[in-house]
Write a protein that holds these residues in place. Structure first.
Motif, PDB file in Angstrom:
ATOM      1  N   LYS A  45       0.816  -1.160  -0.134  1.00 13.27           N
ATOM      2  CA  LYS A  45       0.036   0.021  -0.003  1.00 13.27           C
ATOM      3  C   LYS A  45       0.966   1.241  -0.187  1.00 13.27           C
ATOM      4  O   LYS A  45       1.874   1.459   0.880  1.00 13.27           O
ATOM      5  CB  LYS A  45      -0.993   0.023   1.316  1.00 13.27           C
ATOM      6  N   PHE A  46       0.674   2.232  -0.982  1.00 10.41           N
ATOM      7  CA  PHE A  46       1.192   3.491  -0.898  1.00 10.41           C
ATOM      8  C   PHE A  46       0.092   4.488  -0.596  1.00 10.41           C
ATOM      9  O   PHE A  46      -1.145   4.281  -0.711  1.00 10.41           O
ATOM     10  CB  PHE A  46       1.727   3.992  -2.258  1.00 10.41           C
ATOM     11  N   PHE A  47       0.691   5.553   0.141  1.00 12.94           N
ATOM     12  CA  PHE A  47      -0.230   6.720   0.582  1.00 12.94           C
ATOM     13  C   PHE A  47       0.025   7.923  -0.070  1.00 12.94           C
ATOM     14  O   PHE A  47       1.635   8.140  -0.199  1.00 12.94           O
ATOM     15  CB  PHE A  47      -0.492   6.920   2.118  1.00 12.94           C
ATOM     16  N   THR A  48      -0.747   8.984  -0.197  1.00  8.85           N
ATOM     17  CA  THR A  48      -0.451  10.142  -0.866  1.00  8.85           C
ATOM     18  C   THR A  48      -0.523  11.341   0.207  1.00  8.85           C
ATOM     19  O   THR A  48      -1.562  11.397   0.727  1.00  8.85           O
ATOM     20  CB  THR A  48      -1.177  10.461  -2.025  1.00  8.85           C
ATOM     21  N   ALA A  49       0.186  12.208   0.144  1.00  9.63           N
ATOM     22  CA  ALA A  49       0.163  13.540   0.966  1.00  9.63           C
ATOM     23  C   ALA A  49      -0.682  14.415   0.145  1.00  9.63           C
ATOM     24  O   ALA A  49      -0.324  14.762  -1.003  1.00  9.63           O
ATOM     25  CB  ALA A  49       1.432  14.123   1.398  1.00  9.63           C
ATOM     26  N   LYS A  50      -1.686  14.805   0.550  1.00 13.49           N
ATOM     27  CA  LYS A  50      -2.655  15.499   0.075  1.00 13.49           C
ATOM     28  C   LYS A  50      -2.193  16.929  -0.544  1.00 13.49           C
ATOM     29  O   LYS A  50      -2.651  17.423  -1.529  1.00 13.49           O
ATOM     30  CB  LYS A  50      -3.832  16.050   0.690  1.00 13.49           C
ATOM     31  N   GLY A  53       1.246  15.919  -2.878  1.00  7.54           N
ATOM     32  CA  GLY A  53       1.192  14.828  -3.828  1.00  7.54           C
ATOM     33  C   GLY A  53       2.272  13.647  -3.833  1.00  7.54           C
ATOM     34  O   GLY A  53       2.229  12.802  -4.602  1.00  7.54           O
ATOM     35  N   HIS A  54       3.283  13.839  -2.878  1.00  6.33           N
ATOM     36  CA  HIS A  54       4.412  12.740  -2.852  1.00  6.33           C
ATOM     37  C   HIS A  54       3.774  11.667  -2.197  1.00  6.33           C
ATOM     38  O   HIS A  54       2.526  11.680  -1.289  1.00  6.33           O
ATOM     39  CB  HIS A  54       5.542  13.544  -2.099  1.00  6.33           C
ATOM     40  N   GLN A  55       4.254  10.580  -2.202  1.00  4.71           N
ATOM     41  CA  GLN A  55       3.904   9.246  -1.999  1.00  4.71           C
ATOM     42  C   GLN A  55       4.833   8.464  -0.811  1.00  4.71           C
ATOM     43  O   GLN A  55       6.029   8.796  -0.836  1.00  4.71           O
ATOM     44  CB  GLN A  55       3.570   8.146  -2.869  1.00  4.71           C
ATOM     45  N   MET A  56       4.192   7.684  -0.137  1.00  7.39           N
ATOM     46  CA  MET A  56       4.991   7.131   0.883  1.00  7.39           C
ATOM     47  C   MET A  56       4.330   5.682   1.259  1.00  7.39           C
ATOM     48  O   MET A  56       3.302   5.535   0.950  1.00  7.39           O
ATOM     49  CB  MET A  56       4.792   7.796   2.360  1.00  7.39           C
ATOM     50  N   CYS A  57       5.226   4.692   1.713  1.00 11.49           N
ATOM     51  CA  CYS A  57       4.884   3.396   1.684  1.00 11.49           C
ATOM     52  C   CYS A  57       4.236   3.338   3.245  1.00 11.49           C
ATOM     53  O   CYS A  57       4.175   4.040   4.078  1.00 11.49           O
ATOM     54  CB  CYS A  57       6.026   2.432   1.676  1.00 11.49           C
ATOM     55  N   GLU A  58       3.467   2.191   3.440  1.00 12.67           N
ATOM     56  CA  GLU A  58       2.693   1.939   4.757  1.00 12.67           C
ATOM     57  C   GLU A  58       3.633   1.964   5.858  1.00 12.67           C
ATOM     58  O   GLU A  58       3.437   2.559   6.798  1.00 12.67           O
ATOM     59  CB  GLU A  58       2.094   0.603   4.407  1.00 12.67           C
ATOM     60  N   LYS A  83      -5.671   7.118  -1.727  1.00  9.31           N
ATOM     61  CA  LYS A  83      -5.818   7.546  -3.082  1.00  9.31           C
ATOM     62  C   LYS A  83      -4.660   8.143  -3.725  1.00  9.31           C
ATOM     63  O   LYS A  83      -3.621   8.748  -3.036  1.00  9.31           O
ATOM     64  CB  LYS A  83      -6.954   8.639  -3.368  1.00  9.31           C
ATOM     65  N   THR A  84      -4.425   8.045  -5.126  1.00  7.90           N
ATOM     66  CA  THR A  84      -3.221   8.428  -5.771  1.00  7.90           C
ATOM     67  C   THR A  84      -3.603   9.977  -6.074  1.00  7.90           C
ATOM     68  O   THR A  84      -4.571  10.654  -5.647  1.00  7.90           O
ATOM     69  CB  THR A  84      -3.075   7.941  -7.284  1.00  7.90           C
ATOM     70  N   PHE A  85      -2.394  10.755  -6.114  1.00  3.47           N
ATOM     71  CA  PHE A  85      -2.379  12.190  -6.359  1.00  3.47           C
ATOM     72  C   PHE A  85      -3.213  12.465  -7.634  1.00  3.47           C
ATOM     73  O   PHE A  85      -4.206  13.471  -7.393  1.00  3.47           O
ATOM     74  CB  PHE A  85      -1.116  12.974  -6.710  1.00  3.47           C
TER      75      PHE A  85
END
Length: 146
Positions: A45-50, A53-58, A83-85
């Motif tokens: 799972k990846f998460f997006t900083a709203k 828009g950068h992503q981070m792993c669980e 959700k993705t950016f």
């Protein structure tokens, strides 16, 4: 795969150099640079900083407010999405479009000519574009849909 110009800041944290492009087939964690991610696993799972828009792993998902290692934007726990950016941007644009079209709701039959109707539609689309891209905010806000 990832192609990016990576650098280390003075604390030894990974930073993406400004102006660099990242091309990727899978998501990329800006915290660990995917060192702790099995990209072959389907359940990663990846998460997006709203905000940025950068992503981070669980494993690197922050539980408190932290600075994004790629751009320095403050990331709050409540500002993280699964959700993705691109999905977040789509939802934002959709909401803007719905809000503006509540005001610009006239039909072709409400106009004297087809040209005036098209000008009306063009104005609505211009306002949507400006709001989505944060251009000419004063004009957009003057229509009182925000």
């Amino acid at each position: 795969f990832h192609i990016a110009k990576m650098a280390k800041d003075k604390n030894g944290k990974a930073k993406i150099k400004k102006g660099s492009l990242i091309y990727y087939d899978k998501s990329f964690c800006v915290f660990c640079e995917n060192k702790y991610v099995d990209l072959l696993a389907n359940d990663t799972k990846f998460f997006t900083a709203k905000d940025c828009g950068h992503q981070m792993c669980e494993a690197d998902r922050p539980t408190t407010e932290v600075d994004c290692p790629a751009c320095g934007t403050k990331i709050k726990k409540s500002g993280i999405s699964e959700k993705t950016f691109e999905q977040l941007e789509y939802e934002r644009e959709k909401k803007i479009r719905v809000d503006i079209m509540k005001i610009f709701n006239l039909q072709e039959t409400d106009f004297d000519s087809l040209r005036k109707f098209h000008e009306y539609q063009e104005l609505a689309e211009t306002l949507i574009y400006n709001k989505v891209h944060k251009i000419d905010e004063a004009q957009v806000h003057s229509f009182r849909f925000c």
